[in-house]
Motif scaffolding. Structure first.
Motif, PDB file in Angstrom:
ATOM      1  N   LEU A   1       1.878  -0.507  -4.320  1.00 15.16           N
ATOM      2  CA  LEU A   1       2.886  -0.009  -3.387  1.00 15.16           C
ATOM      3  C   LEU A   1       3.987   0.754  -4.105  1.00 15.16           C
ATOM      4  CD1 LEU A   1       3.052  -2.827  -0.708  1.00 15.16           C
ATOM      5  CD2 LEU A   1       2.014  -0.568  -0.551  1.00 15.16           C
ATOM      6  N   ASN A   2       4.182   0.471  -5.371  1.00 13.97           N
ATOM      7  CA  ASN A   2       4.951   1.367  -6.233  1.00 13.97           C
ATOM      8  C   ASN A   2       3.943   1.980  -7.200  1.00 13.97           C
ATOM      9  OD1 ASN A   2       6.474   2.659  -8.165  1.00 13.97           O
ATOM     10  ND2 ASN A   2       7.970   1.035  -8.409  1.00 13.97           N
ATOM     11  N   PRO A   3       3.510   3.222  -6.959  1.00 14.68           N
ATOM     12  CA  PRO A   3       2.448   3.816  -7.777  1.00 14.68           C
ATOM     13  C   PRO A   3       2.798   3.939  -9.255  1.00 14.68           C
ATOM     14  CG  PRO A   3       2.777   5.073  -5.748  1.00 14.68           C
ATOM     15  CD  PRO A   3       3.928   4.113  -5.858  1.00 14.68           C
ATOM     16  N   ARG A   4       4.064   3.770  -9.606  1.00 14.10           N
ATOM     17  CA  ARG A   4       4.464   3.845 -11.017  1.00 14.10           C
ATOM     18  C   ARG A   4       4.253   2.522 -11.747  1.00 14.10           C
ATOM     19  NH1 ARG A   4       7.999   6.315  -7.902  1.00 14.10           N
ATOM     20  NH2 ARG A   4       9.445   4.554  -7.881  1.00 14.10           N
ATOM     21  N   ARG A   5       3.853   1.508 -11.023  1.00 12.55           N
ATOM     22  CA  ARG A   5       3.561   0.204 -11.621  1.00 12.55           C
ATOM     23  C   ARG A   5       2.058  -0.078 -11.557  1.00 12.55           C
ATOM     24  NH1 ARG A   5       7.923  -3.170 -12.522  1.00 12.55           N
ATOM     25  NH2 ARG A   5       9.893  -2.664 -11.493  1.00 12.55           N
ATOM     26  N   PRO A   6       1.564  -1.036 -12.369  1.00 11.04           N
ATOM     27  CA  PRO A   6       0.165  -1.462 -12.233  1.00 11.04           C
ATOM     28  C   PRO A   6      -0.079  -2.056 -10.848  1.00 11.04           C
ATOM     29  CG  PRO A   6       1.128  -2.272 -14.292  1.00 11.04           C
ATOM     30  CD  PRO A   6       2.256  -1.719 -13.475  1.00 11.04           C
ATOM     31  N   GLY A   7      -1.353  -2.259 -10.508  1.00 10.85           N
ATOM     32  CA  GLY A   7      -1.710  -2.776  -9.195  1.00 10.85           C
ATOM     33  C   GLY A   7      -1.013  -4.080  -8.860  1.00 10.85           C
ATOM     34  N   ASP A   8      -0.667  -4.249  -7.593  1.00 12.75           N
ATOM     35  CA  ASP A   8       0.051  -5.441  -7.146  1.00 12.75           C
ATOM     36  C   ASP A   8      -0.812  -6.694  -7.298  1.00 12.75           C
ATOM     37  OD1 ASP A   8       2.109  -3.760  -6.398  1.00 12.75           O
ATOM     38  OD2 ASP A   8       1.555  -3.738  -4.273  1.00 12.75           O
ATOM     39  N   LEU A   9      -0.149  -7.803  -7.652  1.00 12.66           N
ATOM     40  CA  LEU A   9      -0.831  -9.080  -7.847  1.00 12.66           C
ATOM     41  C   LEU A   9      -0.876  -9.845  -6.517  1.00 12.66           C
ATOM     42  CD1 LEU A   9       0.619 -10.027 -11.339  1.00 12.66           C
ATOM     43  CD2 LEU A   9      -1.702  -9.254 -10.806  1.00 12.66           C
ATOM     44  N   LYS A  10      -1.606  -9.277  -5.580  1.00 11.67           N
ATOM     45  CA  LYS A  10      -1.754  -9.886  -4.256  1.00 11.67           C
ATOM     46  C   LYS A  10      -3.080  -9.436  -3.675  1.00 11.67           C
ATOM     47  CE  LYS A  10       0.340  -6.225  -1.403  1.00 11.67           C
ATOM     48  NZ  LYS A  10       0.345  -5.151  -2.375  1.00 11.67           N
ATOM     49  N   GLU A  11      -3.577 -10.187  -2.711  1.00  9.39           N
ATOM     50  CA  GLU A  11      -4.685  -9.716  -1.899  1.00  9.39           C
ATOM     51  C   GLU A  11      -4.283  -9.831  -0.444  1.00  9.39           C
ATOM     52  OE1 GLU A  11      -8.343 -12.209  -1.662  1.00  9.39           O
ATOM     53  OE2 GLU A  11      -7.415 -13.406  -3.246  1.00  9.39           O
ATOM     54  N   ALA A  12      -5.037  -9.155   0.413  1.00 12.53           N
ATOM     55  CA  ALA A  12      -4.631  -9.081   1.814  1.00 12.53           C
ATOM     56  C   ALA A  12      -5.851  -8.949   2.707  1.00 12.53           C
ATOM     57  CB  ALA A  12      -3.705  -7.880   2.033  1.00 12.53           C
ATOM     58  N   PHE A  13      -5.647  -9.317   3.958  1.00 15.45           N
ATOM     59  CA  PHE A  13      -6.617  -8.960   4.994  1.00 15.45           C
ATOM     60  C   PHE A  13      -5.847  -8.238   6.081  1.00 15.45           C
ATOM     61  CE2 PHE A  13      -9.297  -9.057   8.655  1.00 15.45           C
ATOM     62  CZ  PHE A  13     -10.587  -8.973   8.145  1.00 15.45           C
ATOM     63  N   ASN A  14      -6.272  -6.997   6.365  1.00  9.19           N
ATOM     64  CA  ASN A  14      -5.633  -6.177   7.390  1.00  9.19           C
ATOM     65  C   ASN A  14      -6.368  -6.327   8.715  1.00  9.19           C
ATOM     66  OD1 ASN A  14      -3.976  -5.148   5.401  1.00  9.19           O
ATOM     67  ND2 ASN A  14      -4.964  -3.153   5.311  1.00  9.19           N
ATOM     68  N   THR A  15      -5.677  -6.818   9.724  1.00  9.15           N
ATOM     69  CA  THR A  15      -6.205  -6.760  11.083  1.00  9.15           C
ATOM     70  C   THR A  15      -5.647  -5.485  11.694  1.00  9.15           C
ATOM     71  OG1 THR A  15      -6.365  -9.168  11.294  1.00  9.15           O
ATOM     72  CG2 THR A  15      -6.293  -7.893  13.338  1.00  9.15           C
ATOM     73  N   ALA A  16      -6.428  -4.421  11.582  1.00  9.30           N
ATOM     74  CA  ALA A  16      -6.005  -3.104  12.055  1.00  9.30           C
ATOM     75  C   ALA A  16      -6.814  -2.653  13.265  1.00  9.30           C
ATOM     76  CB  ALA A  16      -6.134  -2.066  10.935  1.00  9.30           C
TER      77      ALA A  16
ATOM     78  N   HIS B   1       8.984  -0.726  -2.673  1.00 11.78           N
ATOM     79  CA  HIS B   1       8.488   0.255  -1.705  1.00 11.78           C
ATOM     80  C   HIS B   1       9.269   0.119  -0.410  1.00 11.78           C
ATOM     81  CE1 HIS B   1       6.534  -3.428  -0.387  1.00 11.78           C
ATOM     82  NE2 HIS B   1       6.313  -2.844   0.796  1.00 11.78           N
ATOM     83  N   SER B   2       9.151   1.123   0.420  1.00  6.74           N
ATOM     84  CA  SER B   2       9.595   1.029   1.803  1.00  6.74           C
ATOM     85  C   SER B   2       8.351   1.115   2.674  1.00  6.74           C
ATOM     86  CB  SER B   2      10.590   2.150   2.139  1.00  6.74           C
ATOM     87  OG  SER B   2      10.032   3.414   1.842  1.00  6.74           O
TER      88      SER B   2
ATOM     89  N   ARG C   1       0.659   8.349   3.177  1.00  6.97           N
ATOM     90  CA  ARG C   1       1.213   7.220   2.436  1.00  6.97           C
ATOM     91  C   ARG C   1       0.115   6.323   1.868  1.00  6.97           C
ATOM     92  NH1 ARG C   1       6.616   6.181   3.225  1.00  6.97           N
ATOM     93  NH2 ARG C   1       6.274   4.800   1.435  1.00  6.97           N
ATOM     94  N   PHE C   2      -0.981   6.155   2.606  1.00  4.22           N
ATOM     95  CA  PHE C   2      -2.107   5.387   2.081  1.00  4.22           C
ATOM     96  C   PHE C   2      -2.645   6.024   0.796  1.00  4.22           C
ATOM     97  CE2 PHE C   2      -3.467   3.593   6.485  1.00  4.22           C
ATOM     98  CZ  PHE C   2      -2.579   2.533   6.329  1.00  4.22           C
ATOM     99  N   LYS C   3      -2.688   7.346   0.761  1.00  4.42           N
ATOM    100  CA  LYS C   3      -3.194   8.023  -0.436  1.00  4.42           C
ATOM    101  C   LYS C   3      -2.340   7.706  -1.655  1.00  4.42           C
ATOM    102  CE  LYS C   3      -5.398  11.892   1.957  1.00  4.42           C
ATOM    103  NZ  LYS C   3      -5.367  13.348   2.229  1.00  4.42           N
ATOM    104  N   GLU C   4      -1.034   7.552  -1.455  1.00  2.00           N
ATOM    105  CA  GLU C   4      -0.143   7.191  -2.563  1.00  2.00           C
ATOM    106  C   GLU C   4      -0.432   5.767  -3.052  1.00  2.00           C
ATOM    107  OE1 GLU C   4       3.859   7.646  -1.259  1.00  2.00           O
ATOM    108  OE2 GLU C   4       3.636   9.772  -0.746  1.00  2.00           O
ATOM    109  N   SER C   5      -0.597   4.841  -2.116  1.00  4.57           N
ATOM    110  CA  SER C   5      -0.753   3.431  -2.478  1.00  4.57           C
ATOM    111  C   SER C   5      -2.116   3.127  -3.094  1.00  4.57           C
ATOM    112  CB  SER C   5      -0.557   2.550  -1.235  1.00  4.57           C
ATOM    113  OG  SER C   5       0.743   2.687  -0.720  1.00  4.57           O
ATOM    114  N   TYR C   6      -3.157   3.867  -2.681  1.00  2.09           N
ATOM    115  CA  TYR C   6      -4.501   3.587  -3.150  1.00  2.09           C
ATOM    116  C   TYR C   6      -5.031   4.678  -4.082  1.00  2.09           C
ATOM    117  CZ  TYR C   6      -4.491   0.068   0.531  1.00  2.09           C
ATOM    118  OH  TYR C   6      -4.171  -1.013   1.327  1.00  2.09           O
TER     119      TYR C   6
END
Length: 311
Positions: free
Chosen positions: A94-109, A197-198, A303-308
């Motif tokens: 979520l901050n592309p200047r840092r390594p990948g976030d130490l979390k996992e998620a499930f998106n109900t989209a 991030h915002s 914004r998704f392109k930035e995060s992923y």
């Protein structure tokens, strides 16, 4: 400045006969919180702590499953909605200047009836996620109505752009988030559980487990703690709403820090990211040209392109 707590009881879920005077008072309180800090705790919303706990329990069961069982439900595997599904640790930055976030998620989209949901070892997973999604939707619409009133606008100004929440032409998403134990001596340089991030859309509702770590940046540019307060929902402004209101409501930057050294605990949260309908054109509601009009769905994809982008 601390994040204010606002009593939402008179306009909570299933409360429909609300006086104009009370709505004005409540909209003023919400406006002040969003303009001063960008966040507010709402208590007595009608969403109970038991409801929150139920979703967290079944979500944690899913996150505890072997990766081989979770992987078929990965984000990007569902043709009807590219944001639906499981996200593994370090996949998102979520901050592309840092390594990948130490979390996992499930998106109900997606609430589509013809997609597969996890079931092995997590009976009731779909029902819990969908039911909570719909509860959050109802509360979000009430908050959006108050936000319009707080600006002296017609109550439907924001609501009319959120009519399709729950369909696949609206990006609103319930994220079940899990932060696994962290060995602070082996993390990558500058890595966090969740980088600064915002959020992307209109508003976000956040429900947290008791473990700390969430910090928000106030209007003075200082990071302050945003602890879990049982029985409340933490609500924040997101980027499209800031554009929409010409910076009256300001999207607040936030992050989740690493746990203290020696702390092997986990953390959970539920975040309901409210997005305008994909085809909604977001332009400054004061008639200015402070921000150019943007289509909500296109903005979300950018914004998704930035995060992923690293994956």
């Amino acid at each position: 400045m601390e994040i204010p707590v606002v009593d939402f009881s008179a306009y909570g879920l299933r409360k429909n006969n609300v006086s104009v005077d009370y709505l004005e008072k409540l909209s003023d309180e919400v406006r002040k919180a969003f303009t001063d800090v960008g966040f507010v705790y709402l208590k007595n919303t009608g969403i109970s702590q038991d409801e929150v706990d139920k979703v967290m329990v079944v979500s944690k069961k899913f996150f505890s499953l072997p990766e081989s069982i979770k992987k078929p439900f990965s984000r990007g595997s569902f043709s009807c909605n590219g944001n639906h599904g499981w996200i593994s640790v370090e996949t998102e930055s979520l901050n592309p200047r840092r390594p990948g976030d130490l979390k996992e998620a499930f998106n109900t989209a997606s609430l589509s009836l013809d997609i597969n949901w996890p079931s092995e070892g997590v009976e009731g997973f779909r029902d819990a996620q969908v039911s909570f999604f719909l509860r959050c939707k109802e509360l979000s619409l009430r908050v959006l109505r108050l936000m319009a009133l707080g600006l002296g606008l017609e109550a439907e100004v924001f609501l009319s752009a959120h009519e399709l929440i729950g369909s696949d032409v609206n990006g609103t998403t319930l994220r079940s988030l899990y932060y696994p134990p962290v060995n602070s001596t082996s993390v990558k340089e500058k890595q966090l559980r969740c980088g600064e991030h915002s959020d992307y859309g209109s508003i976000t509702l956040v429900f947290q487990s008791p473990e700390g770590g969430l910090q928000v940046k106030n209007r003075a540019g200082e990071f302050i703690s945003a602890p879990s307060i049982p029985g409340t929902v933490l609500v924040n402004i997101a980027d499209l709403m800031q554009r929409w209101t010409s910076d009256v409501y300001v999207s607040a930057v936030h992050r989740v820090l690493l746990p203290p050294a020696g702390d092997s605990g986990t953390r959970q949260s539920l975040a309901f990211f409210v997005q305008p309908d994909d085809e909604a054109i977001i332009s400054c509601c004061d008639g200015s040209d402070k921000y150019p009009p943007v289509k909500a769905g296109d903005y979300l994809l950018s914004r998704f392109k930035e995060s992923y982008g690293k994956k």
